[in-house]
Design a protein around this motif. Structure first.
Motif, PDB file in Angstrom:
ATOM      1  N   TRP A  78       3.360  10.089 -13.309  1.00  0.00           N
ATOM      2  CA  TRP A  78       3.258  11.505 -12.928  1.00  0.00           C
ATOM      3  C   TRP A  78       2.798  11.613 -11.489  1.00  0.00           C
ATOM      4  N   ASN A  79       3.443  12.520 -10.755  1.00  0.00           N
ATOM      5  CA  ASN A  79       3.065  12.832  -9.368  1.00  0.00           C
ATOM      6  C   ASN A  79       2.585  14.284  -9.343  1.00  0.00           C
ATOM      7  N   PRO A  80       1.295  14.522  -9.702  1.00  0.00           N
ATOM      8  CA  PRO A  80       0.819  15.899  -9.891  1.00  0.00           C
ATOM      9  C   PRO A  80       0.751  16.714  -8.606  1.00  0.00           C
ATOM     10  N   ALA A  81       0.579  16.059  -7.474  1.00  0.00           N
ATOM     11  CA  ALA A  81       0.491  16.750  -6.193  1.00  0.00           C
ATOM     12  C   ALA A  81       0.921  15.784  -5.102  1.00  0.00           C
ATOM     13  N   SER A  82       1.168  16.317  -3.925  1.00  0.00           N
ATOM     14  CA  SER A  82       1.587  15.482  -2.808  1.00  0.00           C
ATOM     15  C   SER A  82       0.569  14.379  -2.556  1.00  0.00           C
TER      16      SER A  82
ATOM     17  N   LEU B   3      -4.964   6.115 -11.354  1.00  0.00           N
ATOM     18  CA  LEU B   3      -4.800   7.280 -10.493  1.00  0.00           C
ATOM     19  C   LEU B   3      -4.949   6.798  -9.055  1.00  0.00           C
ATOM     20  N   SER B   4      -4.000   7.163  -8.187  1.00  0.00           N
ATOM     21  CA  SER B   4      -4.042   6.675  -6.813  1.00  0.00           C
ATOM     22  C   SER B   4      -3.689   7.776  -5.834  1.00  0.00           C
ATOM     23  N   TYR B   5      -4.171   7.586  -4.610  1.00  0.00           N
ATOM     24  CA  TYR B   5      -3.878   8.493  -3.488  1.00  0.00           C
ATOM     25  C   TYR B   5      -3.332   7.666  -2.337  1.00  0.00           C
ATOM     26  N   ARG B   6      -2.214   8.094  -1.764  1.00  0.00           N
ATOM     27  CA  ARG B   6      -1.611   7.367  -0.656  1.00  0.00           C
ATOM     28  C   ARG B   6      -1.433   8.292   0.539  1.00  0.00           C
ATOM     29  N   GLY B   7      -2.243   8.054   1.551  1.00  0.00           N
ATOM     30  CA  GLY B   7      -2.135   8.827   2.781  1.00  0.00           C
ATOM     31  C   GLY B   7      -1.356   8.073   3.835  1.00  0.00           C
ATOM     32  N   ASN B   8      -1.275   8.647   5.044  1.00  0.00           N
ATOM     33  CA  ASN B   8      -0.561   7.976   6.129  1.00  0.00           C
ATOM     34  C   ASN B   8      -1.262   6.693   6.568  1.00  0.00           C
TER      35      ASN B   8
END
Length: 247
Positions: A179-183, A236-241
């Protein structure tokens, strides 16, 4: 005061080539290591691996592949404890398919056939004595469907059926959701089961009882059941620039 030289060295080689759907990959490793078992023991491990493959388009959105793999492994510790040498090989033929059914559905399926043979020799005596000598064959079929319910939500479901030697047919499942709940945010929950048949040593190994000089004090169990392991992976992960984190 005692001094001993304990070798620990290795060497290897690797080759890979592709041409018009055909591929070849081969590797070789050779490792000599030492250990203390009352005296310095030296063991040499060698492994050769080769894979021949061919991939082609079986139809629109249908990719097919065929691979033949051969592996040979040896262990030489015949001149010191535990006074054993092993020689085994495995040949595996696998057929794989990836089919794009729709823009939201992808099917992966295939089958394989496997054959392995090996022996172990015990060298503490006038002549080497076999303590394992046998073979094992098996086959498997697997399939998995990936379905995108929405652009940011994917479901996965599949199974693998295994038939090894005299062991009854066994089927293990797998499934999950991504799931990609948000950008830049991604969540996953995956479940899978794995199947492992007993090895040749685990079922066939025997020792030489007294009054002869005994070998390793291990005994295989020909009725040993296969192992099954279940894995749950939640993340759960977050990928920024310039930054990425996850739990």
């Amino acid at each position: 005061e005692c001094h001993a030289t304990m070798p620990d060295r290795s060497k290897g080689a690797y080759l890979e080539a592709d041409y018009k759907g055909f591929s070849i990959m081969s590797s070789y490793t050779d490792w000599t290591t030492s250990y203390l078992e009352g005296a310095v023991g030296v063991a040499r491990w060698r492994r050769g691996f080769a894979d021949l493959g061919y991939k082609w388009k079986a139809g629109s959105g249908w990719d097919m592949g065929l691979d033949l793999t051969y592996t040979r492994t040896t262990l030489d510790a015949a001149n010191s404890i535990p006074f054993i040498a092993r020689d085994s090989y495995e040949a595996l033929l696998e057929w794989t398919n990836t089919v794009t059914l729709t823009d939201k559905d992808r099917l992966t399926f295939g089958s394989l056939f496997d054959y392995r043979r090996g022996e172990e020799l015990f060298y503490y005596g006038a002549s080497p004595t076999p303590i394992t000598d046998g073979s094992q064959s098996g086959a498997a079929f697997y399939a998995q469907i990936d379905h995108s319910l929405r652009n940011n939500l994917k479901f996965i479901g599949g199974f693998q059926a295994n038939k090894i030697a005299d062991i009854k047919l066994d089927v293990v499942p797998r499934g999950g959701v991504i799931w990609n709940p948000a950008s830049r945010w991604f969540a996953k929950a995956l479940y899978s089961e794995a199947f492992r048949a007993p090895s040749l040593n685990e079922t066939l190994l025997h020792y030489i009882p007294p009054p002869a000089i005994g070998g390793p004090n291990l005994l295989g169990n020909p009725n040993l059941a296969p192992e099954k392991a279940a894995t749950v992976d939640v993340g759960l992960s977050y990928r920024g620039n310039h930054f990425q984190t996850g739990v």
